[in-house]
Design an enzyme around this catalytic site. Structure first.
Site, PDB file in Angstrom:
ATOM      1  N   TYR A 205      11.702   7.457  -9.131  1.00  0.00           N
ATOM      2  CA  TYR A 205      10.292   7.327  -9.521  1.00  0.00           C
ATOM      3  C   TYR A 205       9.923   8.308 -10.631  1.00  0.00           C
ATOM      4  O   TYR A 205       9.488   7.903 -11.716  1.00  0.00           O
ATOM      5  CB  TYR A 205       9.403   7.530  -8.288  1.00  0.00           C
ATOM      6  CG  TYR A 205       7.947   7.761  -8.602  1.00  0.00           C
ATOM      7  CD1 TYR A 205       7.218   6.802  -9.296  1.00  0.00           C
ATOM      8  CD2 TYR A 205       7.303   8.930  -8.199  1.00  0.00           C
ATOM      9  CE1 TYR A 205       5.873   7.006  -9.586  1.00  0.00           C
ATOM     10  CE2 TYR A 205       5.975   9.141  -8.483  1.00  0.00           C
ATOM     11  CZ  TYR A 205       5.260   8.181  -9.177  1.00  0.00           C
ATOM     12  OH  TYR A 205       3.936   8.391  -9.470  1.00  0.00           O
TER      13      TYR A 205
ATOM     14  N   LYS B  85       9.228   7.689 -14.667  1.00  0.00           N
ATOM     15  CA  LYS B  85       7.898   8.031 -15.194  1.00  0.00           C
ATOM     16  C   LYS B  85       8.030   9.011 -16.362  1.00  0.00           C
ATOM     17  O   LYS B  85       7.273   8.923 -17.345  1.00  0.00           O
ATOM     18  CB  LYS B  85       7.010   8.622 -14.102  1.00  0.00           C
ATOM     19  CG  LYS B  85       6.568   7.641 -13.046  1.00  0.00           C
ATOM     20  CD  LYS B  85       5.723   6.507 -13.596  1.00  0.00           C
ATOM     21  CE  LYS B  85       4.283   6.886 -13.799  1.00  0.00           C
ATOM     22  NZ  LYS B  85       3.435   5.728 -14.184  1.00  0.00           N
TER      23      LYS B  85
END
Length: 720
Positions: free
Chosen positions: A460, A464
């Site tokens: 994640y 990002k």
């Protein structure tokens, strides 16, 4: 007598003429039946006007100069002595009769008192300017000494003038005082009307010229007077429109500005539902939008659906997956603001999915944005945790293309190479005729593996961070503004539109939800680790404020600003405190099991602050118990099947959860929010209804919020 100062527009000062001008102006005002307030205002204006005409900056110094002229004129031929004392800025006593006695606020005092009360964040002042101050008792001592000194003198001339100040013998500069005041107020802040400390965010900003001061006022302050007003007649584009934060943002814009022109909502169509159905079922039918729908029905601002335009698309595709050219061209022609809130937040998402949405999706949004002819602002939602496991104060600074984190096993991140690695792995899996489940598992493992190699804890935050790099790289040379919003752990709403609304379980929620359900009795977590949480409505308020704040800035190539929105720096709460509050909450309001019976809490969640202590606990306390149950189950012909299965699952779940959340439960970093604090102070200063746009974590009373809003909201969501 009659002297004027350099720059005067009148060559000679006639004090008798000044007296007549005052008398004449008063007669005029009384003839007009002016009120006392009008008379006072007019006479103040007259004083400043006459002072400047003669070269003085204000009425005070102008009339004091007149006083000296008149007393010296009247002194001629007299047989007594005259001493004129000219102190600089008289401050509190230095020693006698005791230090610090003062009445009233002198020049510099009023300035820094306003700063300490949060009323002032910038000021017209040269940082290198000498502040000529002198304590009151020193002035008095000079007066007494002068009187005694000249008591027996034969003065010639019959007067003497003394300057009593510090600029020549012991100067202190504006920037020194500014720094000292900041240090003082950090330790001993002013209290507001409710008795709460007013915390100063940053040192007072000093602007050394009228040009820079006027520029600051124009760009930073006066253009910010009305946040809601900015969105009137604007067209907004929101990606990831069915996400938690996007829903809150949409609701906020519709509530504060019903005259917003149009809002395009990018939604992925599914085989089961059209984008219109998803908008209705997953967005507008929620309790979150009840107030907005009622207001639109009652105020005649036009139907809510007339404002909203659902668009079928996908950020992982070029042109955001918008197939119809007519729709694309309409958006490019009309949109003023783009908010990219699309993203997958699963820590161990499939690498191809996370790379497509979080990384490549950001690039696609940027490509789409540069075709929008009226675009003013692009706001990209990232996460504060893109900086990985840093144990320091983490600044609001950008990533550079190819950057890796400390501990990386690869010196440079090549995003295009990562894309090829994913494509190659997918080809291999399809060649092997892998099942969908096997493909998913393999790509999840690949994401975690690649993240770790580059220094990030999970897929994640890794993707990002890539998204930030790509959006910054594509920003080069563009003439619109970019805001990167980095919230920490987003929790349920604090106030708006009502407390406790949430969708999905964020980091800390998943842990304590498992604890409340009896699935978790111990966890890998440092009790002294700060849980950086921020309510969702505060994140949205920061987004709205940032868009309005930068609306009138002059766009320039590479214009961007990064905001950390969190609580770790301004109002930290520790894991042990959250654990204790969770225990209290579940003791009062236990979760119900499948049979509708309350799951009783035995003790607080045990927090183990290191990998070593966690493994020791598993080896000594948990694993033997599971093994005993397994043995008993075998001996007694599966009589303990249920107990063994539940205990085995609970242990596996604890281990899996610990692995997922280790980067956060052992996190030691603090997110610096200097940019966000500056935004807060400007919002506070220039918006009368600050509660509507509040995002100051200092106002959060953690116990009240968690016990009365957040925990109830989380478990209402779980029950639904």
């Amino acid at each position: 007598m009659g002297q004027t100062l350099p720059g005067a527009q009148i060559p000679c000062l006639d004090i008798n003429t000044e007296k007549k001008i005052v008398e004449e102006r008063l007669r005029q005002l009384h003839t007009l039946n002016s009120t006392p307030k009008q008379i006072t205002s007019a006479m103040k204006d007259l004083g400043i006007e006459r002072a400047k005409l003669h070269g003085w900056p204000n009425t005070y110094s102008f009339t004091k100069a007149m006083g000296e002229m008149m007393i010296l004129e009247e002194m001629k031929g007299k047989d007594y002595k005259l001493v004129i004392i000219r102190p600089s800025i008289v401050t509190s006593t230095f020693r006698e009769p005791f230090p610090g006695w003062i009445e009233g606020l002198r020049t510099i005092d009023a300035l820094f008192a306003a700063y300490g009360k949060g009323k002032l964040t910038f000021f017209l002042a040269d940082p290198q300017c000498t502040v000529d101050m002198i304590p009151g008792d020193m002035v008095v001592n000079s007066m007494l000494t002068a009187i005694a000194r000249h008591s027996t003198d034969q003065l010639s001339p019959d007067f003497v003038i003394y300057h009593v100040g510090s600029s020549k013998r012991n100067p202190i500069y504006t920037h020194h005082i500014k720094s000292l005041v900041y240090q003082y107020l950090r330790k001993k802040p002013f209290l507001d009307n409710r008795g709460k400390p007013i915390k100063v965010g940053a040192e007072l900003k000093l602007l050394s010229s009228m040009t820079s001061f006027h520029r600051h006022v124009k760009i930073r302050s006066l253009s910010f007077l009305k946040i809601a007003q900015y969105f009137e007649d604007k067209t907004v584009f929101i990606s990831g429109a069915t996400g938690f934060l996007a829903k809150l943002f949409l609701e906020k814009i519709l509530r504060i500005q019903p005259k917003v022109k149009k809002i395009f909502l990018l939604i992925r169509e599914t085989p089961e539902k059209s984008v219109e159905q998803r908008l209705h079922d997953e967005v507008l039918s929620l309790e979150l939008f009840r107030v907005v729908k009622e207001e639109f029905d009652s105020n005649g601002a036009g139907g809510l659906l007339e404002k909203l335009v659902p668009i079928s698309g996908d950020v992982s595709l070029e042109n955001l997956g918008i197939i119809e050219s007519r729709v694309r061209e309409e958006i490019w022609r009309e949109v003023n603001i783009i908010v990219n809130s699309a993203g997958t937040t699963k820590f161990n998402e499939r690498y191809d999915v996370a790379l497509g949405i979080n990384a490549m999706g950001s690039m696609h949004v940027q490509h789409f944005a540069r075709k929008c002819s009226k675009l003013e602002m692009l706001l990209h939602v990232s996460t504060a945790y893109v900086h990985g496991m840093s144990a320091e104060v983490i600044p609001e600074v950008p990533f550079h293309m190819g950057q890796t984190l400390p501990g990386a096993q690869i010196p440079c991140l090549d995003i295009h190479k990562e894309k090829k690695i994913v494509e190659e792995r997918l080809r291999q899996l399809h060649t092997l005729n892998s099942t969908p489940k096997q493909i998913t598992s393999a790509l999840k493992e690949l994401g975690m593996e690649r993240a770790t190699l580059h220094g990030w804890p999970n897929t994640y935050v890794f993707t990002k961070a890539m998204g930030e790099m790509m959006i910054m790289d594509e920003m080069k040379g563009k003439d619109y503004k970019l805001i990167i919003m980095r919230p920490s752990v987003i929790t349920s709403t604090y106030v708006e539109p009502f407390p406790g609304w949430i969708e999905g379980l964020r980091t800390v929620d998943a842990i304590f939800a498992s604890y409340g359900k009896g699935k978790l009795t111990f966890f890998l977590a440092d009790p002294q680790s700060i849980v950086d949480m921020i309510p969702g409505d505060m994140v949205v308020n920061a987004m709205v404020a940032a868009i309005a704040r930068h609306s009138n800035d002059q766009p320039s190539p590479n214009y961007f600003v990064i905001y950390h929105v969190g609580s770790s720096k301004r109002n930290p709460i520790y894991l042990q405190d959250v654990a204790s509050l969770a225990y209290q909450y579940f003791r009062k309001k236990p979760v119900l099991d499948n049979r509708g019976k309350p799951i009783k809490m035995g003790t607080e969640l045990k927090l183990l602050s290191s990998i070593t202590s966690f493994r020791r606990h598993v080896t000594i306390r948990s694993l033997p118990f599971v093994k005993i149950l397994k043995l008993l189950n075998m001996i007694f012909c599966h009589k303990f099947e249920r107990s063994y299965t539940n205990s085995s699952r609970a242990l596996y779940y604890s281990l899996r959860l610990a692995e997922f959340y280790k980067p956060y439960s052992l996190f030691q970093g603090i997110f610096d929010d200097a940019n966000t604090e500056s935004l807060r102070m400007t919002t506070r200063k220039y918006n009368s209804n600050i509660d509507m746009f509040g995002f100051d974590p200092k106002c959060i009373q953690w116990e009240e919020y968690l016990m009365n809003a957040h925990f109830p909201g989380v478990f209402m969501y779980l029950r639904e």
